[in-house]
Design a protein around this motif. Structure first.
Motif, PDB file in Angstrom:
ATOM      1  N   UNK A  59       0.848  -1.135   0.065  1.00  0.00           N
ATOM      2  CA  UNK A  59      -0.138  -0.050   0.131  1.00  0.00           C
ATOM      3  C   UNK A  59       0.840   1.385   0.040  1.00  0.00           C
ATOM      4  N   UNK A  60       2.109   1.266   0.032  1.00  0.00           N
ATOM      5  CA  UNK A  60       2.963   2.384   0.118  1.00  0.00           C
ATOM      6  C   UNK A  60       2.851   2.962  -1.291  1.00  0.00           C
ATOM      7  N   UNK A  61       2.859   4.338  -1.566  1.00  0.00           N
ATOM      8  CA  UNK A  61       2.417   4.973  -2.827  1.00  0.00           C
ATOM      9  C   UNK A  61       3.913   5.201  -3.303  1.00  0.00           C
ATOM     10  N   UNK A  62       4.021   5.235  -4.706  1.00  0.00           N
ATOM     11  CA  UNK A  62       4.996   5.414  -5.418  1.00  0.00           C
ATOM     12  C   UNK A  62       4.682   6.160  -6.756  1.00  0.00           C
ATOM     13  N   UNK A  63       5.756   7.053  -7.334  1.00  0.00           N
ATOM     14  CA  UNK A  63       5.716   7.554  -8.677  1.00  0.00           C
ATOM     15  C   UNK A  63       6.218   6.536  -9.446  1.00  0.00           C
ATOM     16  N   UNK A  64       5.793   5.769 -10.150  1.00  0.00           N
ATOM     17  CA  UNK A  64       6.381   4.509 -10.775  1.00  0.00           C
ATOM     18  C   UNK A  64       6.521   4.704 -12.409  1.00  0.00           C
ATOM     19  N   UNK A  65       7.249   3.959 -13.141  1.00  0.00           N
ATOM     20  CA  UNK A  65       7.155   4.010 -14.601  1.00  0.00           C
ATOM     21  C   UNK A  65       6.606   2.884 -15.082  1.00  0.00           C
ATOM     22  N   UNK A  66       5.690   2.651 -15.773  1.00  0.00           N
ATOM     23  CA  UNK A  66       4.952   1.595 -16.385  1.00  0.00           C
ATOM     24  C   UNK A  66       5.182   1.278 -17.833  1.00  0.00           C
ATOM     25  N   UNK A  67       5.559   0.324 -17.984  1.00  0.00           N
ATOM     26  CA  UNK A  67       6.020  -0.165 -19.415  1.00  0.00           C
ATOM     27  C   UNK A  67       5.335  -1.480 -20.005  1.00  0.00           C
ATOM     28  N   UNK A  68       4.894  -1.322 -20.967  1.00  0.00           N
ATOM     29  CA  UNK A  68       4.024  -2.241 -21.855  1.00  0.00           C
ATOM     30  C   UNK A  68       4.930  -3.430 -22.358  1.00  0.00           C
ATOM     31  N   UNK A  69       5.121  -4.682 -21.835  1.00  0.00           N
ATOM     32  CA  UNK A  69       6.077  -5.581 -22.577  1.00  0.00           C
ATOM     33  C   UNK A  69       5.448  -6.188 -23.746  1.00  0.00           C
ATOM     34  N   UNK A  70       6.358  -7.002 -24.473  1.00  0.00           N
ATOM     35  CA  UNK A  70       5.850  -7.809 -25.297  1.00  0.00           C
ATOM     36  C   UNK A  70       5.265  -9.106 -25.208  1.00  0.00           C
ATOM     37  N   UNK A  71       5.514  -9.500 -23.881  1.00  0.00           N
ATOM     38  CA  UNK A  71       4.619 -10.608 -23.449  1.00  0.00           C
ATOM     39  C   UNK A  71       3.270 -10.411 -23.434  1.00  0.00           C
ATOM     40  N   UNK A  72       2.705 -11.757 -23.534  1.00  0.00           N
ATOM     41  CA  UNK A  72       1.043 -11.483 -23.442  1.00  0.00           C
ATOM     42  C   UNK A  72       0.307 -13.070 -22.849  1.00  0.00           C
ATOM     43  N   UNK A  73      -0.378 -12.814 -22.157  1.00  0.00           N
ATOM     44  CA  UNK A  73      -1.112 -14.053 -21.662  1.00  0.00           C
ATOM     45  C   UNK A  73      -2.533 -14.191 -22.296  1.00  0.00           C
ATOM     46  N   UNK A  74      -2.511 -15.095 -23.370  1.00  0.00           N
ATOM     47  CA  UNK A  74      -3.596 -14.967 -24.377  1.00  0.00           C
ATOM     48  C   UNK A  74      -3.597 -13.868 -24.866  1.00  0.00           C
ATOM     49  N   UNK A  75      -4.600 -12.905 -24.783  1.00  0.00           N
ATOM     50  CA  UNK A  75      -4.684 -11.708 -25.379  1.00  0.00           C
ATOM     51  C   UNK A  75      -4.615 -10.601 -24.125  1.00  0.00           C
ATOM     52  N   UNK A  76      -4.153 -10.904 -23.082  1.00  0.00           N
ATOM     53  CA  UNK A  76      -4.207  -9.935 -22.018  1.00  0.00           C
ATOM     54  C   UNK A  76      -2.430  -9.495 -22.114  1.00  0.00           C
ATOM     55  N   UNK A  77      -2.250  -8.151 -22.036  1.00  0.00           N
ATOM     56  CA  UNK A  77      -1.033  -7.785 -22.105  1.00  0.00           C
ATOM     57  C   UNK A  77      -0.279  -7.545 -20.622  1.00  0.00           C
ATOM     58  N   UNK A  78       1.020  -7.675 -20.689  1.00  0.00           N
ATOM     59  CA  UNK A  78       1.781  -7.707 -19.202  1.00  0.00           C
ATOM     60  C   UNK A  78       2.425  -6.550 -19.264  1.00  0.00           C
ATOM     61  N   UNK A  79       2.515  -5.941 -18.048  1.00  0.00           N
ATOM     62  CA  UNK A  79       2.656  -4.655 -17.778  1.00  0.00           C
ATOM     63  C   UNK A  79       3.906  -4.653 -16.752  1.00  0.00           C
ATOM     64  N   UNK A  80       5.153  -3.943 -16.954  1.00  0.00           N
ATOM     65  CA  UNK A  80       6.115  -3.847 -15.868  1.00  0.00           C
ATOM     66  C   UNK A  80       6.259  -2.494 -15.218  1.00  0.00           C
ATOM     67  N   UNK A  81       6.640  -2.544 -13.750  1.00  0.00           N
ATOM     68  CA  UNK A  81       6.654  -1.411 -13.147  1.00  0.00           C
ATOM     69  C   UNK A  81       7.894  -0.979 -12.574  1.00  0.00           C
ATOM     70  N   UNK A  82       8.523  -0.092 -12.594  1.00  0.00           N
ATOM     71  CA  UNK A  82       9.694   0.411 -11.857  1.00  0.00           C
ATOM     72  C   UNK A  82       9.431   1.385 -10.850  1.00  0.00           C
ATOM     73  N   UNK A  83       9.997   1.217  -9.567  1.00  0.00           N
ATOM     74  CA  UNK A  83      10.014   1.980  -8.577  1.00  0.00           C
ATOM     75  C   UNK A  83      11.341   1.949  -7.811  1.00  0.00           C
TER      76      UNK A  83
END
Length: 275
Positions: A59-83
């Motif tokens: 629950x700790x709040x962060x200003x993160x960078x959200x990256x859209x990866x090329x990986x997918x689970x079926x048709x759902x995109x997988x996102x990567x976050x940097x904190x």
């Protein structure tokens, strides 16, 4: 000054509409826009930084960078976050896990132990078929336990019904023995009989309390004195046990009481007369 609400717009002579970049991609193509975005998020799980050992709670709040990866689970995109760690500013990355409906910590931190995750954690290297077989076996065990619990509940219900039937049969038998009387009449008769029995016991105890060891009845002192007076008044041989002595005849003679000498109490002495 220009108008606040403009109805027409000015287009310069050298305006070329073909130079305008399309911001929305057509259907079926990769969505346009940057792959990395700055977002505001909360830590999805508790973790420990591997660089400095700082604990970051859920629950700790962060200003993160959200990256859209090329990986997918079926048709759902997988996102990567940097904190970054709140103590040493080391980079921590984690990504979404649509298959497990959770998040996976990649590097920079170690996820804390969670009991609910350890119990339902999928073994490493397990295929979908093995996972389905394992879930079916768990469901079979669960259904067996449910059947056992249902049998226990049914047995308890049958025992309760049998007890109720026995009580009804006992009540009916008691009514038949009483000759068809009501339950209230039976209870009233039982109470009256018990009261009569207690009264008889009290009378017997009182009778025994006024009896001697030889079985004779103990007489009161007043009774003995009355018998002696009867014996004195009545002549011998003419005593009637059933008749009462005649009352004494009242006398109306005037009795002169002697005056009390109060002088002695006050210390006054009278001299005797010489005559």
């Amino acid at each position: 000054m220009s108008e606040r609400k403009v109805l027409t717009k000015y287009y310069p002579p050298d305006f070329d509409p073909s130079k305008i970049v399309r911001t929305r991609a057509p259907r079926g193509d990769v969505p346009a826009g940057p792959k990395v975005q700055t977002v505001r998020l909360m830590a999805p799980f508790s973790m420990k930084c591997t660089s400095c050992g700082e604990y970051i709670y859920k629950g700790r709040k962060f200003n993160a960078r959200k990256e859209t990866t090329d990986e997918k689970y079926y048709s759902i995109s997988i996102f990567r976050f940097y904190i970054r760690c709140t103590r040493c500013s080391a980079e921590i990355t984690f990504k979404t896990d649509p298959k497990g409906m959770d998040y996976t910590c990649e590097r920079g931190a170690k996820r804390n132990f969670e009991v609910w995750r350890a119990n339902g954690e999928t073994p490493a290297g397990e295929t979908d078929e093995e996972r389905l077989d394992r879930l079916e076996a768990e469901m079979g065990e669960k259904s067996a336990m449910e059947e056992l619990e249902a049998k226990v509940v049914d047995a308890k219900q049958e025992m309760a019904i049998a007890d109720a039937l026995d009580e009804v049969r006992t009540r009916n038998a008691r009514t038949e023995r009483a000759g068809g009387k009501e339950v209230g009449d039976l209870i009233r008769e039982e109470i009256d009989a018990e009261r009569r029995r207690l009264d008889l016991e009290d009378e017997e105890l009182a009778r025994r309390a006024f009896m001697t060891e030889t079985g004779e009845r103990v007489r009161r002192i007043g009774d003995g004195e009355a018998e002696e007076e009867d014996a004195l008044v009545l002549p011998a041989g003419k005593k009637d046990a059933g008749s009462m002595p005649p009352p004494p005849v009242p006398a109306f003679n005037r009795v002169i009481k002697k005056k009390k000498d109060l002088g002695a109490s006050l210390g006054i002495k009278k001299k005797p007369t010489l005559v």
